[in-house]
Scaffold this motif. Structure first.
Motif: not given
Length: 402
Positions: A8, A35, A43
């Motif tokens: 992420v 992501r 997120p």
């Protein structure tokens, strides 16, 4: 930039300046959606490929509306889409609103106003010429043209321009505190209420008069919808165009061979203007607003966006996708592409004022090429400032000489 399915990335992860788009996005496009973590909210996903971004902008499986119980990923705490504004609507409400306003913004309607707009272009360039070499294109032209055009379309007094320009600039600035942003938004709505009351007292055939009539006589709009449409026109009706005008001139002045092609008639102006819209990154980061998947949607690379999750479409990068635009990172006035750029959206959420914005940029570039064929920057390009306080890629000042 090696990325795994569990990564992420903090977004924004690049700090572009001027009209740069970080080349690391080229590698990201090989992954399909990834992501990311925006400064506020949970997120979400980031799409960089053209086909993915086009799908997100146009496919009914993606919504502008935040699902119940969901927090919107966003750049600032107060930056959420107002569901009462066309920008935040889904069909069928969005389609109904567009049908009311589309006749005024149709290509035919805008072409009919070309001579009026040309008067504003010539008058402002007269002022720039009178100021002499070193004149600032931004201060003397790029802001004033779209504001004068907007006032013309809405029937708004020209003397009100500085008032709503200040409000919009404050609302779109990254650094504006949330309490000040809220006060500013309230002031803008109060100003719009004044405009509507004035038009009710003194009817006219301008755009504002037409919208008030649609509310009062045709009952095709609610009062909230009337206010939100006018808000959308004022909030988005001039800053985007002002930004594109400054960026387009900067791009031409830093790509001298392309400017010469236009001056010497070796490039078509319509093709050149479309290419400038494609290549110029309009926003500082992606777009300003995410979309939400209404059901699981598979995008490129087999990546599935689960129902209820948000995705940010990176239009700046999608417009340079070399799978669609060969050598897409280059500015080319002879480009032939079977697919349109996405700078002004796509599908049902294509910018309402797309033809109005394009005609202003075209008239400006055509007229300047004719009047100032030797035009160039009056300072080194490295000295042109791009302030980081706005969501737009906005030139702070652009001194020109000829």
């Amino acid at each position: 930039m090696a990325i795994t399915s569990n990564d992420v990335l903090a977004y924004p992860f690049v700090e572009d300046d001027a009209l740069d788009v970080d080349v690391r996005f080229k590698e990201l496009q090989q992954h399909g959606p990834i992501r990311i973590q925006l400064p506020v909210g949970p997120p979400c996903w980031l799409a960089t490929r053209y086909d993915d971004v086009r799908t997100i902008l146009s496919d009914k499986r993606f919504s502008r509306m935040e699902p119940p119980g969901t927090d919107t990923p966003r750049m600032t705490p107060s930056m959420k889409t107002d569901p009462s504004m066309p920008l935040g609507m889904d069909p069928p409400e969005h389609v109904r609103i567009r049908r009311i306003t589309s006749p005024v913004f149709s290509p035919k309607s805008i072409r009919a106003l070309t001579d009026d707009f040309q008067v504003y272009v010539d008058r402002l360039l007269d002022g720039m010429e009178a100021a002499g070499p070193g004149a600032d294109f931004i201060a003397l032209y790029a802001w004033d043209l779209p504001i004068q055009v907007l006032c013309h379309m809405l029937g708004v007094p020209r003397e009100d321009a500085s008032r709503f320009r200040h409000l919009v600039e404050t609302l779109t600035a990254f650094a504006t505190p949330d309490d000040e942003r809220a006060q500013c938004y309230g002031a803008l709505l109060a100003y719009i209420a004044e405009l509507i009351a004035e038009r009710r007292a003194h009817q006219s055939d301008d755009l504002l008069g037409m919208l008030v009539a649609a509310r009062d006589e045709g009952d095709r709009l609610s009062e909230a919808e009337l206010v939100s449409i006018v808000n959308s026109l004022i909030s988005g009706g001039f800053e985007t165009t002002a930004s594109q005008l400054g960026s387009s001139l900067y791009a031409l002045m830093t790509h001298r061979s392309l400017w010469q092609e236009l001056v010497e008639g070796r490039a078509d102006f319509d093709t050149a203007i479309e290419e400038l819209w494609r290549w110029v990154p309009g926003f500082r980061y992606g777009t300003m607003f995410v979309r939400f998947a209404k059901e699981p949607v598979e995008l490129s690379g087999g990546v599935v966006i689960p129902a209820g999750e948000a995705i940010l479409p990176e239009q700046n990068v999608a417009n340079r996708d070399e799978a669609v635009f060969p050598n897409g990172w280059e500015l080319d006035f002879h480009r032939v592409s079977p697919k349109p750029h996405l700078a002004l959206g796509f599908g049902e959420h294509l910018c309402m004022g797309i033809h109005l914005a394009k005609i202003q940029v075209k008239l400006t570039v055509e007229t300047m090429a004719r009047r100032f064929p030797t035009l160039e920057l009056a300072v080194p390009s490295s000295e042109v400032a791009w302030p980081p306080w706005t969501f737009m890629r906005m030139v702070q000042a652009l001194p020109l000489t000829w």
